[in-house]
Design an enzyme around this catalytic site. Structure first.
Site, PDB file in Angstrom:
ATOM      1  N   ASP A 213       0.808  -1.219   0.000  1.00  0.00           N
ATOM      2  CA  ASP A 213       0.000   0.000   0.000  1.00  0.00           C
ATOM      3  C   ASP A 213       0.844   1.274   0.000  1.00  0.00           C
ATOM      4  O   ASP A 213       0.558   2.217  -0.731  1.00  0.00           O
ATOM      5  CB  ASP A 213      -0.939  -0.005   1.204  1.00  0.00           C
ATOM      6  CG  ASP A 213      -1.995   1.080   1.073  1.00  0.00           C
ATOM      7  OD1 ASP A 213      -2.632   1.145   0.001  1.00  0.00           O
ATOM      8  OD2 ASP A 213      -2.165   1.872   2.020  1.00  0.00           O
TER       9      ASP A 213
ATOM     10  N   ASP B 139       4.305   0.796   4.281  1.00  0.00           N
ATOM     11  CA  ASP B 139       4.029  -0.493   4.917  1.00  0.00           C
ATOM     12  C   ASP B 139       3.826  -1.540   3.819  1.00  0.00           C
ATOM     13  O   ASP B 139       3.990  -1.246   2.637  1.00  0.00           O
ATOM     14  CB  ASP B 139       2.805  -0.387   5.841  1.00  0.00           C
ATOM     15  CG  ASP B 139       1.534  -0.028   5.074  1.00  0.00           C
ATOM     16  OD1 ASP B 139       1.595   0.169   3.850  1.00  0.00           O
ATOM     17  OD2 ASP B 139       0.463   0.056   5.703  1.00  0.00           O
TER      18      ASP B 139
ATOM     19  N   TYR C  92      -8.426   2.600   6.089  1.00  0.00           N
ATOM     20  CA  TYR C  92      -9.348   2.767   4.949  1.00  0.00           C
ATOM     21  C   TYR C  92     -10.781   2.436   5.356  1.00  0.00           C
ATOM     22  O   TYR C  92     -11.276   1.339   5.127  1.00  0.00           O
ATOM     23  CB  TYR C  92      -8.892   1.907   3.770  1.00  0.00           C
ATOM     24  CG  TYR C  92      -7.578   2.388   3.199  1.00  0.00           C
ATOM     25  CD1 TYR C  92      -7.553   3.308   2.164  1.00  0.00           C
ATOM     26  CD2 TYR C  92      -6.365   1.941   3.720  1.00  0.00           C
ATOM     27  CE1 TYR C  92      -6.345   3.767   1.658  1.00  0.00           C
ATOM     28  CE2 TYR C  92      -5.161   2.397   3.221  1.00  0.00           C
ATOM     29  CZ  TYR C  92      -5.158   3.307   2.196  1.00  0.00           C
ATOM     30  OH  TYR C  92      -3.970   3.769   1.689  1.00  0.00           O
TER      31      TYR C  92
ATOM     32  N   GLU D 221       5.234  10.420   3.942  1.00  0.00           N
ATOM     33  CA  GLU D 221       4.665   9.162   3.482  1.00  0.00           C
ATOM     34  C   GLU D 221       4.539   9.139   1.952  1.00  0.00           C
ATOM     35  O   GLU D 221       4.356  10.187   1.329  1.00  0.00           O
ATOM     36  CB  GLU D 221       3.260   9.059   4.092  1.00  0.00           C
ATOM     37  CG  GLU D 221       2.708   7.700   4.194  1.00  0.00           C
ATOM     38  CD  GLU D 221       1.494   7.684   5.133  1.00  0.00           C
ATOM     39  OE1 GLU D 221       1.285   6.648   5.746  1.00  0.00           O
ATOM     40  OE2 GLU D 221       0.777   8.693   5.245  1.00  0.00           O
TER      41      GLU D 221
END
Ligand code: ZN
Ligand code: CA
Length: 469
Positions: A94, A97, A242, A448
């Site tokens: 994703d 991670d 999510y 990120e």
């Protein structure tokens, strides 16, 4: 008298230089191009190329090292699916991670596929079609594996707590990875099924001239997934962060692409019926103060539905949303429209893609000015003069929150060190609402990089490159 004359001449020259400097400064301040950066077509092209290559870094499975630009990536998680005696190797991690998240993979593949479908000539002329198609096939190969029969689709691999407790390259991660989320007759997941169906239908359209038999497999799976989502309505289970807030947009997106693939009016009727239905957070998707994202594809549906039907309610909805972005949404002093700090640049890129799509249809140039202002900010036209695409420009983030790129094994100490590897092409989350960026691995809210971040960016860059002006 000779000496004073010389002094006068020097003073006059200095005055003249000052006047010229001030005049140039004033002209620059007030000229119509003053807010535009010096970013050139070649820069957008380089950014486009890099943004596509990023996906190689997040590949998962046995064949990660095949056709991969990153020599620091190799096979990983080769036992995915073994807990069910099935093979769910493949797909994409994703973000930093290593979870495989159904909703985000479906969304990302559908938006990338949509961009390729729309701007094929741009991807062709910039030499990017082959790589983008192989990236899309890496997604759809995985989706086909996870669709084990016509009423079952596995969409969640990896336990979030265990996965997030691990810091190290994916190749060294030896945890058992549970296959814990499934859509079937007892477990609805209309959002995941809708996004994945759309991605597969678009792959059919993009791939039918390359390999028709594979394209037909994608179309057949797309129809089955759409039926699953439509007949057994409900939200997917929450995976990681999510928590899906809408599924009618996803079903509309799926129906729309099946209509394009098959020209069956029933799909078009479905797409129109679903796109106006309310969601958890929004009673009226036609008045949307958000933008395209993994949780909400209604604006993408509306641009395509308007193109097909010319219904003014769709154009009103697009104007409503884009006027909000252009005029009402707060922006930083540096000019970044600030929707939400979690992936702020991804939202700006996605809004830019929708704006460019709507500009192509309406020829409203203010939309292009808006879109370019946001993309240029991302590419380095900002107060820090930092590009937020890794590897692009002179200055860019060095410490992305991404375990494969970071390359160290220890959670506490090593991850503070400078990243071992350059995560070329990754769009990072982005700066604060004060245009400030903290370039540290542990400040993931800034550093990120996630698969959906690049998806809208790629389409927006392709559109800007293709714009004739
Ligand atoms: Zn993996
Ligand atoms: Ca949704």
């Amino acid at each position: 008298m000779g000496i004073p004359k010389k002094n006068e001449l020097v003073i006059m020259v200095i005055l003249l230089i000052n006047i010229i400097v001030i005049a140039v400064a004033v002209f620059t301040m007030f000229s119509p191009n003053s807010t535009q950066s010096s970013i050139k077509k070649a820069d957008y092209q380089q950014a486009l190329k890099y943004s596509i290559l990023f996906y190689d870094a997040n590949k998962c499975g046995r064949h990660v090292d095949v056709d991969n630009v990153f020599d620091w990536r190799g096979p990983c998680h080769i036992d995915d699916g073994k807990d069910l005696n099935l093979d769910f190797t493949g797909g994409f991690h994703d973000g930093g991670d290593h979870l495989k998240v159904g909703i985000n993979q479906g969304y990302t593949a559908s938006i990338l596929g949509w961009s390729l479908y729309t701007y094929r000539d741009i991807f062709d002329s910039t030499g990017n079609t082959k790589k983008l198609l192989s990236t899309l096939k890496y997604f759809t190969d995985y989706f086909l594996k996870c669709h084990t029969n016509k009423s079952t689709f596995y969409y969640g691999i990896g336990d979030v707590i265990e996965d997030h407790n691990y810091w190290g390259p994916p190749e060294n991660q030896s945890l058992d990875r549970p296959t814990h989320l499934v859509a079937d007759i007892n477990h609805p997941a209309s959002d995941v099924c809708g996004e994945t169906s759309a991605a597969l239908s678009i792959m059919y359209l993009n791939y039918r001239d390359t390999e028709n038999s594979y394209a037909l497999k994608c179309l057949s799976a797309a129809k089955e997934l759409y039926q699953m989502g439509k007949e057994n309505r409900g939200y997917a289970q929450v995976q990681s962060s999510y928590d899906s807030g809408s599924f009618y947009d996803d079903l509309s997106w799926a129906a729309l692409w099946l209509y394009k693939a098959e020209n069956d009016k029933e799909y078009l009727n479905d797409a129109q019926e679903f796109v106006v239905k309310k969601s958890k957070y929004n009673n009226n998707p036609l008045m949307n103060n958000w933008t395209l994202c993994w949780d909400d594809v209604s604006l993408a549906c509306l641009t395509e539905l308007y193109t097909i039907t010319k219904n003014p309610k769709y154009s009103d909805a697009l104007n409503y949303n884009l006027n909000y972005w252009k005029n009402d949404l707060k922006k930083t002093r540096g000019g970044l429209k600030y929707l939400n700090k979690n992936g702020v640049l991804r939202y700006a890129a996605n809004a830019s893609l929708i704006a460019m799509k709507w500009y192509e249809i309406t020829n409203d140039k203010s939309l292009k000015v808006f879109a370019k202002s946001q993309i240029d900010y991302i590419l380095g036209a900002n107060p820090s003069k930092t590009s937020y695409i890794i590897g692009f420009g002179k200055k860019y983030p060095q410490n992305v929150s991404h375990r494969a790129a970071n390359g160290y094994d220890s959670i506490q100490q090593d991850k503070q060190k400078k990243s071992k590897n350059v995560l070329l092409g990754a769009l990072v989350s982005g700066p604060s609402d004060k245009d400030q960026f903290i370039d540290k691995v542990e400040n993931y809210e800034y550093t990120e990089a996630i698969i959906d971040f690049n998806a809208g960016l790629i389409g927006a860059l392709a559109s800007i490159i293709g714009d004739a002006d």
